[in-house]
Scaffold this motif. Structure first.
Motif, PDB file in Angstrom:
ATOM      1  N   LYS A  20       0.987  -1.222  -0.343  1.00 11.73           N
ATOM      2  CA  LYS A  20       0.135   0.416  -0.052  1.00 11.73           C
ATOM      3  C   LYS A  20       1.473   1.014   0.176  1.00 11.73           C
ATOM      4  N   ASN A  21       0.779   2.046  -1.294  1.00 12.61           N
ATOM      5  CA  ASN A  21       2.106   3.318  -1.242  1.00 12.61           C
ATOM      6  C   ASN A  21       0.726   3.683  -0.128  1.00 12.61           C
ATOM      7  N   VAL A  22       1.796   5.889   0.672  1.00 13.70           N
ATOM      8  CA  VAL A  22       0.985   6.286   1.321  1.00 13.70           C
ATOM      9  C   VAL A  22       1.972   7.826   0.995  1.00 13.70           C
ATOM     10  N   SER A  23       2.049   8.495   1.728  1.00 11.75           N
ATOM     11  CA  SER A  23       2.299  10.054   1.293  1.00 11.75           C
ATOM     12  C   SER A  23       3.887  10.227   1.846  1.00 11.75           C
ATOM     13  N   LEU A  24       4.317  10.976   1.256  1.00 11.80           N
ATOM     14  CA  LEU A  24       5.898  10.832   0.793  1.00 11.80           C
ATOM     15  C   LEU A  24       6.835   9.947   0.049  1.00 11.80           C
ATOM     16  N   SER A  34      -4.785 -11.599   8.642  1.00 15.01           N
ATOM     17  CA  SER A  34      -4.633 -11.401  10.058  1.00 15.01           C
ATOM     18  C   SER A  34      -6.209 -11.842  10.372  1.00 15.01           C
ATOM     19  N   ALA A  35      -5.956 -12.568  11.656  1.00 15.00           N
ATOM     20  CA  ALA A  35      -6.447 -12.372  12.917  1.00 15.00           C
ATOM     21  C   ALA A  35      -7.016 -11.654  13.185  1.00 15.00           C
ATOM     22  N   TYR A  36      -5.762 -10.661  13.575  1.00 11.52           N
ATOM     23  CA  TYR A  36      -6.785  -9.595  13.961  1.00 11.52           C
ATOM     24  C   TYR A  36      -7.454  -8.103  13.640  1.00 11.52           C
ATOM     25  N   ASP A  37      -7.948  -6.964  14.093  1.00  8.62           N
ATOM     26  CA  ASP A  37      -8.000  -5.665  13.466  1.00  8.62           C
ATOM     27  C   ASP A  37      -6.470  -5.468  13.384  1.00  8.62           C
ATOM     28  N   LYS A  38      -5.566  -5.117  13.261  1.00  7.85           N
ATOM     29  CA  LYS A  38      -4.324  -5.019  13.506  1.00  7.85           C
ATOM     30  C   LYS A  38      -3.807  -6.161  11.924  1.00  7.85           C
ATOM     31  N   LYS A  39      -2.978  -5.852  11.266  1.00 11.45           N
ATOM     32  CA  LYS A  39      -2.961  -5.819   9.370  1.00 11.45           C
ATOM     33  C   LYS A  39      -1.857  -5.552   8.692  1.00 11.45           C
ATOM     34  N   THR A  40      -1.298  -4.422   9.551  1.00 11.78           N
ATOM     35  CA  THR A  40      -0.597  -3.697   8.987  1.00 11.78           C
ATOM     36  C   THR A  40       0.860  -4.290   9.444  1.00 11.78           C
ATOM     37  N   VAL A  41       1.726  -5.018   8.911  1.00 12.35           N
ATOM     38  CA  VAL A  41       2.986  -5.580   9.302  1.00 12.35           C
ATOM     39  C   VAL A  41       4.318  -5.038   8.877  1.00 12.35           C
ATOM     40  N   VAL A  42       4.450  -3.946   8.263  1.00 12.77           N
ATOM     41  CA  VAL A  42       5.328  -3.148   7.841  1.00 12.77           C
ATOM     42  C   VAL A  42       4.583  -1.371   7.773  1.00 12.77           C
ATOM     43  N   TYR A  43       5.759  -0.403   8.236  1.00 13.31           N
ATOM     44  CA  TYR A  43       4.584  -0.048   8.344  1.00 13.31           C
ATOM     45  C   TYR A  43       5.643   1.446   8.297  1.00 13.31           C
ATOM     46  N   HIS A  44       5.194   2.278   7.263  1.00 14.89           N
ATOM     47  CA  HIS A  44       5.622   4.004   6.618  1.00 14.89           C
ATOM     48  C   HIS A  44       7.542   3.314   6.417  1.00 14.89           C
ATOM     49  N   LEU A  45       7.696   1.967   5.598  1.00 11.13           N
ATOM     50  CA  LEU A  45       8.786   2.481   5.359  1.00 11.13           C
ATOM     51  C   LEU A  45       9.593   3.085   3.761  1.00 11.13           C
ATOM     52  N   HIS A  46      10.338   3.727   4.717  1.00  9.38           N
ATOM     53  CA  HIS A  46      10.092   5.562   3.689  1.00  9.38           C
ATOM     54  C   HIS A  46      12.025   5.186   2.279  1.00  9.38           C
ATOM     55  N   PRO A  47      11.672   5.609   1.847  1.00 10.13           N
ATOM     56  CA  PRO A  47      13.234   5.786   0.849  1.00 10.13           C
ATOM     57  C   PRO A  47      14.108   6.072   1.322  1.00 10.13           C
ATOM     58  N   ASN A  48      14.471   5.961   2.697  1.00 10.28           N
ATOM     59  CA  ASN A  48      15.768   7.067   3.335  1.00 10.28           C
ATOM     60  C   ASN A  48      16.182   5.711   4.022  1.00 10.28           C
ATOM     61  N   GLY A  49      15.074   4.838   4.389  1.00 16.76           N
ATOM     62  CA  GLY A  49      15.560   3.645   5.171  1.00 16.76           C
ATOM     63  C   GLY A  49      15.265   2.990   5.634  1.00 16.76           C
ATOM     64  N   ASN A  50      14.005   4.510   7.015  1.00 16.10           N
ATOM     65  CA  ASN A  50      13.268   4.539   8.258  1.00 16.10           C
ATOM     66  C   ASN A  50      12.249   3.081   8.023  1.00 16.10           C
ATOM     67  N   GLY A  51      12.096   3.009   8.494  1.00 17.56           N
ATOM     68  CA  GLY A  51      10.513   2.487   8.636  1.00 17.56           C
ATOM     69  C   GLY A  51      10.217   1.551  10.268  1.00 17.56           C
ATOM     70  N   PHE A  52       9.161   0.357  10.309  1.00 15.57           N
ATOM     71  CA  PHE A  52       8.902  -0.352  11.380  1.00 15.57           C
ATOM     72  C   PHE A  52       8.194  -1.557  11.151  1.00 15.57           C
TER      73      PHE A  52
END
Length: 157
Positions: A20-24, A34-52
């Motif tokens: 899912k492409n997001v801003s910036l 996902s068996a949970y409401d939580k579906k995001t595994v990788v969050y805000h992976l940024h072109p500078n290499g940062n992410g969660f």
């Protein structure tokens, strides 16, 4: 540190994740099964290499208040490992796991060195370790059960 493209390559090796492409220029990856409401595994992976990566159901990671781990300085193997563990932690229970867990008050999934899964359940005032439908061991305290699992090479997922 891996580049953005190298991190993308590792993450996209998991067919069960949806990009899912997001801003910036940032990118999220969702696990729709996902068996949970939580579906995001990788969050805000940024072109500078940062992410969660989501590790809210995992132990052994330094998580923030959202259950996320910063992966900026992760190696390819570390990234692959945490993404795989995150997906497993969000995955629906197998039919076998559901049959075993039933109405257990507390349940944890533990994974061994050969990807063998064990379930630790608190039921009838005992901590029970199951391999599939088979009871492997029972302990009076959580600490005893945890010690046994760690000694056998398992880690909580």
């Amino acid at each position: 540190m891996l580049t953005f493209e190298e991190k993308i390559a590792v993450i996209e090796s998991f067919a069960e994740l949806e990009r899912k492409n997001v801003s910036l220029g940032r990118v999220n990856y969702h696990y729709e099964q996902s068996a949970y409401d939580k579906k995001t595994v990788v969050y805000h992976l940024h072109p500078n290499g940062n992410g969660f990566v989501y590790a809210g159901h995992l132990s052994g990671y330094d998580i923030d208040e959202r259950g996320m781990v910063n992966i900026r300085d992760y190696t390819a193997d570390e990234l692959r490992s945490i993404v795989e563990a995150s997906i497993r932690s969000l995955a629906p229970k197998t039919a076998k796991e559901q049959a075993v867990t039933g109405d257990a008050e507390i349940e944890e999934r533990w994974i061994g060195p050969d990807k063998q899964a064990l379930m630790l359940l608190y039921e009838n005032e005992l901590w029970c370790v199951y391999a599939g439908l088979n009871l492997e061991a029972a302990f009076e305290t959580y600490g005893e059960a945890e010690e046994y699992l760690v000694e056998e090479g398992f880690s909580r997922q």
